[in-house]
Design a protein around this motif. Structure first.
Motif, short mmCIF file in Angstrom:
data_model
loop_
_atom_site.label_atom_id
_atom_site.label_comp_id
_atom_site.label_asym_id
_atom_site.label_seq_id
_atom_site.Cartn_x
_atom_site.Cartn_y
_atom_site.Cartn_z
N ILE A 217 -13.18 -8.71 -8.33
CA ILE A 217 -12.84 -7.99 -7.11
C ILE A 217 -13.49 -8.73 -5.96
O ILE A 217 -14.71 -8.72 -5.80
N TYR A 218 -12.68 -9.42 -5.17
CA TYR A 218 -13.20 -10.24 -4.09
C TYR A 218 -13.38 -9.48 -2.79
O TYR A 218 -14.21 -9.83 -1.95
N GLN A 219 -12.58 -8.41 -2.63
CA GLN A 219 -12.66 -7.63 -1.39
C GLN A 219 -12.43 -6.15 -1.68
O GLN A 219 -11.78 -5.80 -2.66
N ILE A 220 -12.99 -5.31 -0.82
CA ILE A 220 -12.73 -3.86 -0.85
C ILE A 220 -12.19 -3.47 0.51
O ILE A 220 -12.84 -3.68 1.53
N LYS A 221 -10.98 -2.93 0.51
CA LYS A 221 -10.33 -2.58 1.77
C LYS A 221 -9.79 -1.16 1.73
O LYS A 221 -9.58 -0.59 0.65
N LYS A 222 -9.56 -0.63 2.91
CA LYS A 222 -8.98 0.70 3.03
C LYS A 222 -7.46 0.60 3.04
O LYS A 222 -6.89 -0.31 3.64
N ILE A 223 -6.80 1.55 2.35
CA ILE A 223 -5.33 1.54 2.28
C ILE A 223 -4.74 1.84 3.66
O ILE A 223 -5.20 2.72 4.37
N GLU A 224 -3.74 1.08 4.02
CA GLU A 224 -3.00 1.33 5.24
C GLU A 224 -1.54 1.60 4.87
O GLU A 224 -0.85 0.71 4.39
N LEU A 225 -1.11 2.84 5.10
CA LEU A 225 0.28 3.18 4.85
C LEU A 225 1.12 2.82 6.06
O LEU A 225 0.63 2.79 7.19
N LYS A 226 2.38 2.61 5.84
CA LYS A 226 3.26 2.09 6.87
C LYS A 226 3.30 2.97 8.11
O LYS A 226 3.15 2.50 9.22
N ASN A 227 3.51 4.26 7.94
CA ASN A 227 3.69 5.16 9.08
C ASN A 227 2.71 6.32 9.09
O ASN A 227 2.96 7.34 9.73
N LEU A 228 1.58 6.16 8.39
CA LEU A 228 0.62 7.25 8.30
C LEU A 228 -0.77 6.74 8.59
O LEU A 228 -1.18 5.70 8.07
N LEU A 229 -1.47 7.45 9.45
CA LEU A 229 -2.84 7.09 9.80
C LEU A 229 -3.80 7.93 8.99
O LEU A 229 -3.79 9.16 9.09
N LEU A 230 -4.59 7.29 8.16
CA LEU A 230 -5.53 8.01 7.30
C LEU A 230 -6.91 8.02 7.95
O LEU A 230 -7.46 6.97 8.30
N LEU A 231 -7.48 9.22 8.12
CA LEU A 231 -8.78 9.39 8.75
C LEU A 231 -9.71 10.10 7.78
O LEU A 231 -9.26 10.92 6.97
N ASP A 232 -11.00 9.82 7.88
CA ASP A 232 -11.96 10.53 7.05
C ASP A 232 -12.60 11.65 7.85
O ASP A 232 -12.32 11.86 9.02
N GLN A 233 -13.50 12.37 7.20
CA GLN A 233 -14.10 13.54 7.83
C GLN A 233 -14.90 13.16 9.08
O GLN A 233 -14.88 13.88 10.09
#
Length: 624
Positions: A217-233
């Motif tokens: 595992i060379y990198q750890i990234k956050k998923i980016e969906l095409k038309n959805l913005l994902l936010l955390d708490q």
């Protein structure tokens, strides 16, 4: 090709020709792991080609698992992993999504010519590609492997990251990984840990040249969906979309009282965007849609344009009456999913029918307005057939159930002229008091009684009622206590029961009435139940229309809350310019929550904001 040689594709046939395409087709090497709990879902996946671990923060999921469905369709994994401890509905949804089902293919690929399979032409090649795309492996990892501490430990043991320093202490490693993954998101950690366990157990892409065998595992990234913005708490709190209490209630899918919850929220937690719009929501399902708007912000410009158009439509003074009328009908709409669910299992009570009827009436009125609204909405179109079917249901209900009489007697009453047999039985039942008086007079003469009564009891039938004073003791030679026994034996009466010193008998005339008239109350109930069952069947038949109308009304309700806020605080519609690079240019911008802290809007000083193009994008914001 002769149509008689068409063959249905099965797994064995696919495997037979799988080898012919293995050299030419790149496998979809994505391993996707989901963890679902308390109406929230988090996922992570490993891209074998990129050697990268992607993750998403936990986010609210609806009952149809639309977010999960979108992620699977976007990623097209070859393996989906989850825990058997997740909700059974979610697990079953994943199983169905992974199921090898030819019905999902186009009509042209359901059957293929036998000759085409024997020759590797372009047509069969494309067909096999389509078939391969529908093959997804489904794996259940034991639930104990999703233990939170064990999952954290697996993440900390990743040693192949390109950005990981060579010499790093355990304490520093914790800080390092905390900068890559939000460890406060428990579902995220569990999905990553479960995925890492599967990769390790199945030795996925092990690097044999390393002293420690592990999946690279060379990198750890956050998923980016095409038309959805994902936010955390933390993002929700920092942007003041939700605070701690709002965030908990936003995820909580309970049947709380809308008005009580909204009042409670306004009294204590009115310093968030969520509560600002929530105070103007009119329906319970509108709350769910607003929660979805806030928790899953869209980046789809088409949807944003559609929402802006309908807000403009309602802000137009010419449509103010239509807006008031829409709100009036929305307030009458009730959350009817539980009612429809009960209908499939048993009969509904009067209150359920009244709520369903009023909601159907409101849906019918909203359908009549939909022509000017549906063109702006991105959900499924509400065509003219909806209006016709809801009108049919309303008329059917009004013809079948007499609401006025039902309210007076506090029970469901079927209208007259629905069933001739039912009307006849009801007429006979209404005339029972006079009829029973006549029967009592006949029985009194027949058995030489001083007096008596006759009654009708459901499931028992017609009965003669006698007490001691009714007996003519001169006709009996026995003492007082044995008079009843002698009376029964002499007149061949059948004793039924005794209550309050009264004896209940079946006489030959009562038995004859039972045979000729029958159990009136039970017959009436059975006839009415049959009619109500037919009515329920019609409502259940169109339950899918209710689901679409609920979604339609929920979105209208949310957009009307935006209209209310925009009108009250004089907001303006943003404009999008796609001819230039990304930039923000706002004149006299106002923070929607900060300005509410002032006693009057005039004391708040708006500010111009320019970012991008000729202005720098980096800003330093200070405060006194």
């Amino acid at each position: 090709v002769d149509s008689t040689k068409l063959l249905t594709i099965d797994k064995q046939l696919l495997e037979k020709y799988d080898e012919n395409f293995s050299d030419d087709v790149d496998d979809n090497e994505i391993y996707l792991c989901f963890y679902y709990q308390s109406n929230k879902v988090a996922c992570s996946y490993y891209d074998l080609n990129k050697k990268c671990l992607f993750y998403s923060c936990e986010i609210q999921e609806d009952s149809k698992f639309q977010l999960t469905d979108t992620i699977i369709d976007d990623l097209q994994p070859n393996c989906i992993i989850t825990s058997p401890r997740c909700d059974s509905k979610f697990v079953n949804f994943l199983k169905q999504k992974c199921k090898y089902d030819l019905k999902k293919l186009s009509n042209t690929t359901n059957f293929i010519p036998e000759d085409s399979l024997l020759t590797n032409d372009d047509q069969s090649y494309e067909l096999m590609l389509k078939l391969r795309e529908n093959r997804i492996q489904f794996v259940l990892v034991p639930s104990n492997e999703f233990n939170l501490d064990a999952c954290k430990e697996r993440i900390f043991k990743i040693s192949t990251l390109e950005s990981l320093p060579e010499r790093i202490s355990e304490a520093e490693k914790i800080f390092f990984f905390s900068s890559l993954i939000d460890f406060d998101s428990k579902l995220t950690i569990k999905s990553c840990g479960g995925l890492l366990k599967y990769l390790s157990t199945n030795r996925i892409n092990f690097e044999l040249e390393r002293s420690i065998f592990e999946t690279p595992i060379y990198q750890i990234k956050k998923i980016e969906l095409k038309n959805l913005l994902l936010l955390d708490q933390n993002a929700f709190k920092s942007l003041q979309i939700f605070n701690d209490v709002d965030y908990v209630y936003a995820y909580k899918q309970t049947n709380f009282d809308t008005l009580a919850f909204r009042t409670h929220l306004n009294d204590k937690f009115n310093n968030t965007l969520y509560s600002l719009f929530l105070s103007r929501i009119n329906t319970k399902f509108g709350i769910g849609k607003l929660r979805s708007f806030m928790l899953k912000p869209t980046r789809d410009l088409k949807i944003l344009h559609q929402r802006h158009k309908i807000i403009d439509f309602y802000l137009d003074p010419r449509n103010s009456e239509l807006a008031k009328l829409t709100i009036k009908h929305l307030k009458k709409c009730k959350y009817i999913n539980p009612i429809l669910k009960r209908m499939r299992l048993t009969r509904c009570g009067l209150n359920d029918w009244k709520r369903l009827y009023r909601t159907t009436q409101s849906f019918l009125e909203l359908c009549k307005m939909k022509r000017s609204l549906s063109q702006y909405l991105h959900n499924e179109p509400i065509d003219s057939s909806f209006e016709v079917k809801f009108d049919f249901l309303v008329n059917l209900f009004e013809r079948t159930i007499d609401l006025k009489e039902s309210n007076e007697k506090n029970e469901i009453r079927v209208s007259k002229n629905i069933s001739k047999d039912l009307d006849t039985k009801r007429l006979m039942y209404s005339q029972l008091p006079e009829f029973l008086t006549e029967i009592a007079q006949r029985e009194m003469i027949t058995y030489s009684l001083n007096g008596c009564k006759t009654t009708y009891l459901q499931l028992i039938g017609f009965l003669l009622i006698i007490n001691m004073e009714d007996l003519n003791l001169n006709n009996f030679s026995l003492n007082f206590s044995d008079s009843f026994a002698e009376f029964e034996q002499k007149n061949h009466l059948k004793f039924v029961f005794k209550s309050n010193e009264k004896m209940y008998y079946k006489t030959p005339l009562c038995i004859e009435l039972d045979q000729n008239i029958g159990d009136l109350a039970t017959v009436i109930n059975d006839l009415q139940s049959e009619i109500l069952d037919n009515l329920q069947t019609n409502f259940i038949k169109y339950s899918h229309l209710y689901a679409q109308m609920v979604d339609f009304c929920a979105e209208i309700d949310c957009l009307l809350s935006f209209v209310s806020v925009a009108k009250e605080f004089d907001y303006t519609r943003p404009e999008f310019d796609f001819t230039k690079k990304s930039f923000i240019s706002a004149k006299s911008a106002r923070h929607p929550l900060v300005e509410l802290m002032f006693d009057s809007f005039t004391s708040f000083i708006p500010n111009d904001i320019h970012s991008g193009l000729s202005s720098p994008k980096l800003k330093v914001i200070t405060s006194p």
